[in-house]
Design an enzyme around this catalytic site. Structure first.
Site, mmCIF file in Angstrom:
data_model
loop_
_atom_site.group_PDB
_atom_site.id
_atom_site.type_symbol
_atom_site.label_atom_id
_atom_site.label_comp_id
_atom_site.label_asym_id
_atom_site.label_seq_id
_atom_site.Cartn_x
_atom_site.Cartn_y
_atom_site.Cartn_z
ATOM 1 N N ASP A 284 47.120 42.480 35.200
ATOM 2 C CA ASP A 284 48.216 43.592 36.520
ATOM 3 C C ASP A 284 48.584 42.448 37.117
ATOM 4 O O ASP A 284 50.379 42.588 38.158
ATOM 5 C CB ASP A 284 47.809 44.194 37.385
ATOM 6 C CG ASP A 284 46.448 45.469 36.613
ATOM 7 O OD1 ASP A 284 47.167 46.393 36.170
ATOM 8 O OD2 ASP A 284 45.509 44.349 36.182
ATOM 9 N N SER B 261 48.525 32.870 44.640
ATOM 10 C CA SER B 261 49.480 32.003 44.100
ATOM 11 C C SER B 261 49.677 32.039 42.622
ATOM 12 O O SER B 261 49.972 31.063 41.756
ATOM 13 C CB SER B 261 49.984 30.397 44.516
ATOM 14 O OG SER B 261 49.799 31.020 46.173
ATOM 15 N N GLU B 262 50.069 33.650 42.036
ATOM 16 C CA GLU B 262 50.159 33.653 40.381
ATOM 17 C C GLU B 262 50.813 32.229 40.049
ATOM 18 O O GLU B 262 51.118 31.839 39.136
ATOM 19 C CB GLU B 262 50.288 34.627 40.062
ATOM 20 C CG GLU B 262 48.739 35.575 40.425
ATOM 21 C CD GLU B 262 48.416 36.163 41.585
ATOM 22 O OE1 GLU B 262 48.991 36.015 42.372
ATOM 23 O OE2 GLU B 262 47.209 36.730 41.884
ATOM 24 N N GLU C 111 42.343 31.320 40.894
ATOM 25 C CA GLU C 111 41.305 32.441 42.687
ATOM 26 C C GLU C 111 39.909 32.368 42.199
ATOM 27 O O GLU C 111 39.471 32.722 41.332
ATOM 28 C CB GLU C 111 42.146 33.570 43.124
ATOM 29 C CG GLU C 111 43.651 33.439 42.710
ATOM 30 C CD GLU C 111 44.391 34.817 42.444
ATOM 31 O OE1 GLU C 111 43.966 35.927 42.516
ATOM 32 O OE2 GLU C 111 45.708 34.320 42.417
ATOM 33 N N ILE D 3 50.545 39.929 36.577
ATOM 34 C CA ILE D 3 51.554 39.047 35.211
ATOM 35 C C ILE D 3 52.593 39.157 35.981
ATOM 36 O O ILE D 3 53.507 38.165 35.926
ATOM 37 C CB ILE D 3 51.833 39.631 33.987
ATOM 38 C CG1 ILE D 3 50.128 38.673 33.004
ATOM 39 C CG2 ILE D 3 52.743 38.930 33.374
ATOM 40 C CD1 ILE D 3 50.236 39.404 31.351
ATOM 41 N N HIS E 210 45.897 48.008 38.764
ATOM 42 C CA HIS E 210 44.551 46.874 38.721
ATOM 43 C C HIS E 210 43.822 47.447 36.882
ATOM 44 O O HIS E 210 42.591 47.169 36.908
ATOM 45 C CB HIS E 210 43.173 46.831 38.974
ATOM 46 C CG HIS E 210 43.375 46.236 40.566
ATOM 47 N ND1 HIS E 210 44.561 46.374 41.661
ATOM 48 C CD2 HIS E 210 42.365 45.004 41.105
ATOM 49 C CE1 HIS E 210 44.525 45.817 42.224
ATOM 50 N NE2 HIS E 210 42.948 44.641 41.961
#
Lengths: 818, 77
Positions: free
Chosen positions: A555, A529-530, A499, A557, A597
């Site tokens: 965070d 879109s991790e 991103e 993950i 975060h």
């Protein structure tokens, strides 16, 4: 430069309508006469035979699971059996229209697709190439076994090789395609384009998309197929993958020759049930699965619903989609409707469907329909079809006899070699230093950010010992950037994305300036879109590329949990080392913003076997470790503390301008001392230094070791230090429970017991949420907390000078779940 | 009344920035939204815009200098 696409309010606010075009459903209407003309009679007969092979192979497994025997062969098969009996036309129809180099990524129910793709590829490849492949697979042992025991089985040695290698893998034996490390749900054989089958529903969507990225960049004309099911449309990562594959930038921003859509086909084998949930009518709202395509992009993903009981209809659809993909009009979506006559697995009692429904579909059995078609056309006689069936049974019977025989297919011998599986966890090789010609579009000297970096001091203090401003000296951010710039400049196989990775330079500026020298096909912004970011990075790497991707905060993950824990960590080992996964996943460790975060989640990564992990705390270490990570042929998760991005170098004399590597896994003694060893993770290093300075005034000499890496981890420097000091304090910003620091403490206790004068102590964060900036100093261990523990508990001097708030009862907290 | 154009707060941990370039000189006329200077932090380069129309009355810091958040870059008349 950026800002190429202007969002114009005049056109944006104009009244209009969005139009959709009709989605074809079962549009195939070619006659058999036309098919005979197109494909030839032999090819049509082969399609029927391939379907029979798939059916008999799976019937054999079903028989073992149900009765423990198959045609008199006894075998106690203990693994899973997710069978696709009834779905053979989908698998074979697909394979017929794929080229040998096209790559398929399967599901837990993909024996059929594997067999069909393998048989199709072998049939299309030159015979000498097939012989070479077989001879070279795992030192030729499988081919030798086939020659010795299955010489006259099936239509060719290649077919016996394929079926035996697969069955030997399903039975998890040494001769399996993946050395017994994959099994039924994960078998694959890459040389025929059969890439990993995947036990996580929908996971292949992202992997195939990433592999398609590599195909697009290599411009080899091949395509990738995600073989997933109707149930996977309920999985977020599948939606993420389809969106990723449809990004408008491929057409609007990527320059020739890399412009155009991704060559990926989302092939949904739609058997109407997701295990026991009925997708159409119960658990989904799409009615017809192909409707999904209409919502993804303007081309509606060229979506179609296809009759999956007719291999010719499927072959026709796949051929048309393949052509579209070759014309760079991808991605494409096929909804292939067929019926799983067998249960989801052998424990399936069919409680969710009516017996009459199964009976109805048996009247539409793909193999019977195809056989009837060929007989009616006079292409085959009844007895020839029966002979074909009998031959198929004989082939499967012979392959099975060999695969259950431990003298022919020996089990994986972990008894005499207990660490054998461990040897498959990592590749442990690195690529040579990338030194090819620059791939940058402009000289680095034309980039302001790179010019500014070149002017910076290479050490953290001036000659008088004053700290440099981070604007004037190389920081940890710069160290990372220099390694990344070198690799991106000289390694054309490496791509980077995440991103805000382009113009923004990544959320924390590590990529700053790179968008001026790298085109979109090497560095691009991804959607939020991790799961897709990580999955595509893996697919890209499995297909021969190298990937550098970023999750803004560690965070996040969780958003890529399966992709990191089950995909990134596992494909090297589950392929017994056949596949490498050169992916670097950067994840920052935040602060200030509270509970979602600011978490140090290193413990999650270190807990999962198969991931290497680094956490550098100085510019010198950051540069050298990032260079090693990018060179590694194993996946590496790089943790970066946001608080340290502006940190200048305080330990090494200077950060060399030249490229260098620091081996992953080697802790570094940052300060020598006599009385206690403090091992730090990440930014805790600086708290330990401040504490050590103060403790020195009281005569306590502290040795400080910076872990630098988490996996692998060489304990020698720690154990050597303990031998001298007798005390060990480990400082981490991770919550203590289950942290990697606790693992190190336990191991150091065991191996340093004789030298320890006190038990190793972990000083980490408490087991509650990270508070906001205002309360952080009571959460993350501070220098005074370290002093409280050292001077108050480990080496008590009798003075009560506790300054921190951590005077709590850990056992009482544990009782309360804290 | 004179308006000061200052180095804005650019993030919780950013305390200073380098004045990379002035895009205006004393006497220049500027329109709201024009970039008057580019400043660079360790993380990013930022264009500083004028909040209103006017004429540059003074340039208060030198190019290449490191300045604290809140420092006046230039003044409008």
């Amino acid at each position: 430069m950026p800002k190429e696409l202007v969002v114009d309010p005049t056109s944006t606010r104009r009244r209009t309508e969005i139009e959709f075009k009709p989605i074809p459903v079962h549009a195939y209407d070619r006659s058999l006469a036309e098919e005979r003309k197109l494909r030839g009679d032999a090819a049509l007969t082969e399609i029927l035979r391939h379907m029979m092979v798939v059916r008999e192979f799976e019937s054999m497994i079903a028989s073992f699971k149900a009765t423990g025997s198959y045609r008199g062969i006894e075998y106690a098969y203990r693994g899973p059996a997710h069978l696709s009996i009834g779905q053979e036309a989908a698998a074979v129809g697909q394979a017929v229209s794929l080229e040998p180099g096209d790559q398929i990524f399967g599901s837990h129910r993909s024996h059929g697709e594997f067999i069909a793709k393998g048989m199709s590829a072998f049939a299309k490849m030159p015979k000498e190439d097939v012989a070479d492949l077989m001879a070279n697979h795992r030192q030729g042992r499988l081919a030798e076994t086939v020659d010795a025991h299955l010489d006259s089985v099936g239509t060719s040695n290649a077919e016996a090789f394929l079926l035996f290698g697969l069955l030997a893998e399903i039975f998890m034996t040494q001769l399996g395609f993946n050395g017994g490390m994959g099994g039924s749900m994960h078998a694959f054989y890459a040389p025929v384009g059969a890439y990993p089958n995947n036990a996580i529903v929908g996971a292949s969507a992202g992997l195939a998309t990433g592999a398609a990225l590599r195909r697009k960049l290599s411009r080899d004309g091949g395509i990738c197929v995600a073989n997933i099911g109707d149930g996977s449309t309920g999985c977020g990562p599948v939606m993420e993958a389809m969106n990723f594959a449809s990004m408008a930038q491929f057409r609007q921003l990527w320059q020739a020759p890399f412009d155009g859509g991704l060559p990926v086909l989302f092939f949904f084998t739609n058997n109407f049930y997701a295990m026991g949930g009925q997708t159409s009518g119960e658990t989904m709202g799409w009615d017809r699965l192909s409707r999904i395509g209409a919502g993804v992009n303007q081309e509606q993903m060229h979506a179609e619903t296809v009759d999956g009981t007719d291999p010719l209809a499927v072959a026709d659809a796949v051929a048309r989609k393949r052509q579209l993909l070759a014309q760079r009009k991808g991605p494409a979506l096929l909804d292939v409707e067929c019926y799983r006559i067998s249960g989801h697995s052998t424990t399936d009692a069919n409680a969710y469907r009516d017996r009459d429904e199964i009976r109805l579909w048996k009247q539409h059995d793909a193999i019977e329909l195809m056989a009837g078609k060929l007989i009616n056309a006079g292409l085959l006689r009844d007895d020839q079809v029966e002979d074909m069936k009998a031959d198929t049974v004989r082939t499967i019977e012979a392959v099975t006899s060999a695969a259950v025989n431990p003298n022919i297919a020996p089990p994986v011998d972990v008894g005499s070699n207990p660490t054998l599986i461990g040897k498959f966890m990592f590749n442990d090789t690195s690529q040579p230093v990338p030194s090819g010609i620059s791939t940058f579009t402009h000289p680095k000297g034309e980039v302001a950010a790179m010019r500014a970096l070149a002017r910076k001091a290479r050490n953290g203090r001036d000659e008088e010992g004053n700290l440099h401003s981070p604007l004037r000296a190389v920081t940890l951010r710069d160290g990372l950037a220099e390694a990344i710039v070198h690799h991106l400049e000289h390694d054309p196989l490496l791509i980077a994305y995440g991103e805000e990775c382009r113009e923004w330079g990544g959320a924390f500026g590590v990529h700053r300036g790179l968008s001026e020298v790298l085109p979109h096909n090497r560095l691009f912004n991804s959607p939020i879109s991790e799961a897709a970011i990580v999955a595509t990075a893996i697919g890209h790497a499995l297909a021969g590329g190298r990937s550098l991707v970023e999750l803004m905060y560690c965070d996040f993950i969780g958003r890529a949990g399966d992709e990191i824990f089950n995909q990134l960590a596992k494909w090297h080992s589950m392929s017994a080392g056949e596949l490498t996964v050169p992916v670097v996943l950067r994840a920052s460790v935040g602060s200030k913003y509270g509970a979602q975060h600011s978490q140090d989640w290193t413990g999650l990564i270190t807990h999962i076997p198969g991931l290497k992990a680094i956490y550098p705390a100085t510019p010198f270490d950051a540069k050298g470790l990032m260079a090693s990570a990018l060179s590694s042929n194993d996946p590496v998760v790089a943790f970066e503390s946001q608080r340290l991005y502006d940190q200048v170098e305080l330990f090494a004399d200077r950060v060399p301008e030249e490229y260098y590597r620091i081996p992953i896994g080697e802790p570094d003694v940052k300060r020598t001392g006599e009385h206690i060893t403090i091992l730090t993770f990440g930014p805790s290093l600086y708290k330990a230094v401040a504490a050590a300075d103060e403790l020195a005034r009281d005569g306590i000499s502290v040795e400080i070791i910076d872990a630098r890496s988490l996996v692998p981890f060489n304990y020698d420097p720690v154990l050597t230090s303990i031998k001298k000091t007798g005390h060990l304090l480990i400082v981490t910003e991770a919550s203590e429970r289950g942290s990697f620091a606790m693992t190190v403490a336990a191991t150091a206790s065991r191996y340093g017991f004789a030298d320890l004068k006190s038990p190793p102590r972990v000083l980490g964060s408490p087991n509650w949420i990270v508070p906001g900036a205002e309360m952080e100093s009571t959460y993350f261990p501070q220098a005074h907390d370290i002093i409280d523990v050292v001077a108050g508990e480990i080496l008590p001097d009798g003075r009560n000078r506790r300054r921190g708030v951590r005077n709590w009862d850990d056992l009482a907290l544990a009782r309360a779940g804290l | 009344m004179a308006t000061r154009i200052v180095v804005p707060q650019l993030g919780n941990e950013i305390t200073e920035a380098e004045v990379t370039e002035f895009h205006v000189a004393v006497g220049d006329t500027v329109v709201e939204g024009d970039a008057v200077a580019t400043i660079t932090t360790t993380k990013m380069a930022v264009e500083i815009e004028t909040p209103e129309n006017g004429e540059i009355a003074s340039v208060d810091v030198e190019e290449g200098s490191i300045v604290k958040i809140g420092t006046t870059l230039c003044t409008l008349s």
